[in-house]
Design a protein around this motif. Structure first.
Motif, mmCIF file in Angstrom:
data_model
loop_
_atom_site.group_PDB
_atom_site.id
_atom_site.type_symbol
_atom_site.label_atom_id
_atom_site.label_comp_id
_atom_site.label_asym_id
_atom_site.label_seq_id
_atom_site.Cartn_x
_atom_site.Cartn_y
_atom_site.Cartn_z
ATOM 1 N N UNK A 1 -13.432 -4.851 1.842
ATOM 2 C CA UNK A 1 -13.186 -4.824 0.401
ATOM 3 C C UNK A 1 -11.703 -5.015 0.098
ATOM 4 N N UNK A 2 -10.843 -4.392 0.905
ATOM 5 C CA UNK A 2 -9.403 -4.574 0.721
ATOM 6 C C UNK A 2 -9.006 -6.026 0.911
ATOM 7 N N UNK A 3 -9.551 -6.645 1.930
ATOM 8 C CA UNK A 3 -9.252 -8.057 2.188
ATOM 9 C C UNK A 3 -9.714 -8.918 1.010
ATOM 10 N N UNK A 4 -10.886 -8.607 0.481
ATOM 11 C CA UNK A 4 -11.422 -9.357 -0.645
ATOM 12 C C UNK A 4 -10.557 -9.178 -1.892
ATOM 13 N N UNK A 5 -10.064 -7.970 -2.113
ATOM 14 C CA UNK A 5 -9.245 -7.686 -3.285
ATOM 15 C C UNK A 5 -7.929 -8.463 -3.276
ATOM 16 N N UNK A 6 -7.470 -8.855 -2.106
ATOM 17 C CA UNK A 6 -6.200 -9.571 -1.997
ATOM 18 C C UNK A 6 -6.358 -11.080 -2.137
ATOM 19 N N UNK A 7 -7.590 -11.528 -2.357
ATOM 20 C CA UNK A 7 -7.834 -12.948 -2.570
ATOM 21 C C UNK A 7 -7.669 -13.301 -4.049
ATOM 22 N N UNK A 8 -7.725 -14.592 -4.353
ATOM 23 C CA UNK A 8 -7.619 -15.051 -5.743
ATOM 24 C C UNK A 8 -8.985 -14.929 -6.404
ATOM 25 N N UNK A 9 -9.284 -13.740 -6.882
ATOM 26 C CA UNK A 9 -10.575 -13.474 -7.511
ATOM 27 C C UNK A 9 -10.350 -13.098 -8.972
ATOM 28 N N UNK A 10 -11.414 -13.169 -9.750
ATOM 29 C CA UNK A 10 -11.318 -12.863 -11.178
ATOM 30 C C UNK A 10 -11.154 -11.361 -11.395
ATOM 31 N N UNK A 11 -10.780 -11.003 -12.621
ATOM 32 C CA UNK A 11 -10.651 -9.582 -12.964
ATOM 33 C C UNK A 11 -11.980 -8.859 -12.785
ATOM 34 N N UNK A 12 -13.048 -9.522 -13.174
ATOM 35 C CA UNK A 12 -14.376 -8.916 -13.051
ATOM 36 C C UNK A 12 -14.721 -8.668 -11.579
ATOM 37 N N UNK B 1 -2.816 -1.102 -7.157
ATOM 38 C CA UNK B 1 -4.145 -0.571 -6.842
ATOM 39 C C UNK B 1 -4.449 -0.780 -5.360
ATOM 40 N N UNK B 2 -4.141 -1.977 -4.872
ATOM 41 C CA UNK B 2 -4.399 -2.297 -3.466
ATOM 42 C C UNK B 2 -3.574 -1.395 -2.552
ATOM 43 N N UNK B 3 -2.326 -1.141 -2.924
ATOM 44 C CA UNK B 3 -1.487 -0.240 -2.112
ATOM 45 C C UNK B 3 -2.108 1.158 -2.030
ATOM 46 N N UNK B 4 -2.595 1.656 -3.144
ATOM 47 C CA UNK B 4 -3.246 2.967 -3.144
ATOM 48 C C UNK B 4 -4.509 2.946 -2.279
ATOM 49 N N UNK B 5 -5.251 1.849 -2.352
ATOM 50 C CA UNK B 5 -6.449 1.725 -1.523
ATOM 51 C C UNK B 5 -6.091 1.715 -0.039
ATOM 52 N N UNK B 6 -5.017 1.031 0.304
ATOM 53 C CA UNK B 6 -4.569 0.998 1.699
ATOM 54 C C UNK B 6 -4.230 2.406 2.187
ATOM 55 N N UNK B 7 -3.572 3.178 1.337
ATOM 56 C CA UNK B 7 -3.209 4.546 1.712
ATOM 57 C C UNK B 7 -4.452 5.415 1.895
ATOM 58 N N UNK B 8 -5.436 5.226 1.015
ATOM 59 C CA UNK B 8 -6.678 5.975 1.153
ATOM 60 C C UNK B 8 -7.396 5.617 2.448
ATOM 61 N N UNK B 9 -7.440 4.335 2.747
ATOM 62 C CA UNK B 9 -8.096 3.882 3.974
ATOM 63 C C UNK B 9 -7.407 4.443 5.209
#
Length: 246
Positions: free
Chosen positions: A138-149, A199-207
């Motif tokens: 999911x983290x890897x996916x979040x760092x791609x060029x994806x839409x807000x949705x 948001x991604x940085x916080x997710x990385x810390x949680x992981x």
């Protein structure tokens, strides 16, 4: 089977009848796959019209508590809602409460902080390598060029994985209100001002905290994330209020 019901008052008879039948289902007087009396029999039992009974049954059907079957062996039967249906009902009810203004941002944030924080303890103890791999995906996916949705949907999945790692079905079900309902609403409002990278940085810390089984670090990461989101939620609300005033 004749069921003893409480006396009815005049206000919203269909609603009261539906609630009494629902109560009979929940306390076991009516069982899954049992057939209810006919509309005519129920009308006589409750001393109301058949259209009132029909409306009560529609209410129960909308809650996935009864189903209708046609034919000689047909009728109205008690049904068992699936977990997915119950989750959807719970999430929709929570969303409605927010829309009606019953929950403010402070209450939402506090509930998420306490409830997801409680999940972290069990998740750290019980998480598997598969959970870690899915979180990394999911983290890897979040760092791609994806839409807000798409980003918001991935955000929900990320936190759902943490809840799933508790291996506690009661906590998993109760967290529907937070993960599937409150979190998407917060994301939608705060999306105008929040930074994906933060948001991604916080997710990385949680992981990483989950990987190291470090409860203190995990709770600190969750607190920082929720503080950040709350601040941007307020900023987004202020922007909306300013736009409306203009």
């Amino acid at each position: 089977m004749a069921i003893r019901y409480n006396n009815l008052v005049t206000q919203s008879l269909a609603k009261q009848i539906a609630e009494q039948i629902r109560g009979a289902i929940l306390d076991g007087r009516l069982r899954v796959d049992e057939r209810l009396p006919t509309e005519e029999e129920l009308a006589a039992q409750f001393e109301v019209s058949r259209p009132t009974i029909r409306e009560a049954l529609k209410r129960l059907a909308a809650q996935n508590l009864v189903r209708s079957k046609r034919g000689p062996a047909g009728g109205t039967f008690i049904t068992r809602p699936t977990e997915s249906e119950l989750r959807t009902t719970l999430a929709n009810s929570t969303t409605l409460m927010v829309t009606l203004g019953e929950f403010d941002i402070e209450s939402i944030t506090e509930a998420r902080r306490e409830m997801e924080g409680a999940c972290l303890k069990l998740a750290i103890e019980r998480r598997t390598e598969q959970h870690l791999e899915q979180l990394e995906q999911e983290l890897s996916y979040q760092q791609q060029s994806i839409s807000d949705e798409e980003f918001c949907a991935s955000d929900v999945r990320f936190h759902r994985l943490i809840v799933d790692a508790t291996a506690n079905p009661v906590m998993q079900f109760n967290m529907v209100t937070v993960i599937e309902a409150l979190q998407p609403l917060m994301n939608m409002i705060a999306n105008r001002t929040r930074s994906r990278d933060r948001i991604i940085d916080h997710h990385k810390q949680l992981l990483e905290a989950l990987r190291q089984r470090d409860l203190v670090a995990a709770q600190q990461s969750l607190d920082l994330l929720l503080n950040y989101l709350s601040e941007h939620y307020r900023q987004a609300q202020q922007l909306s209020a300013g736009t409306a005033a203009g």
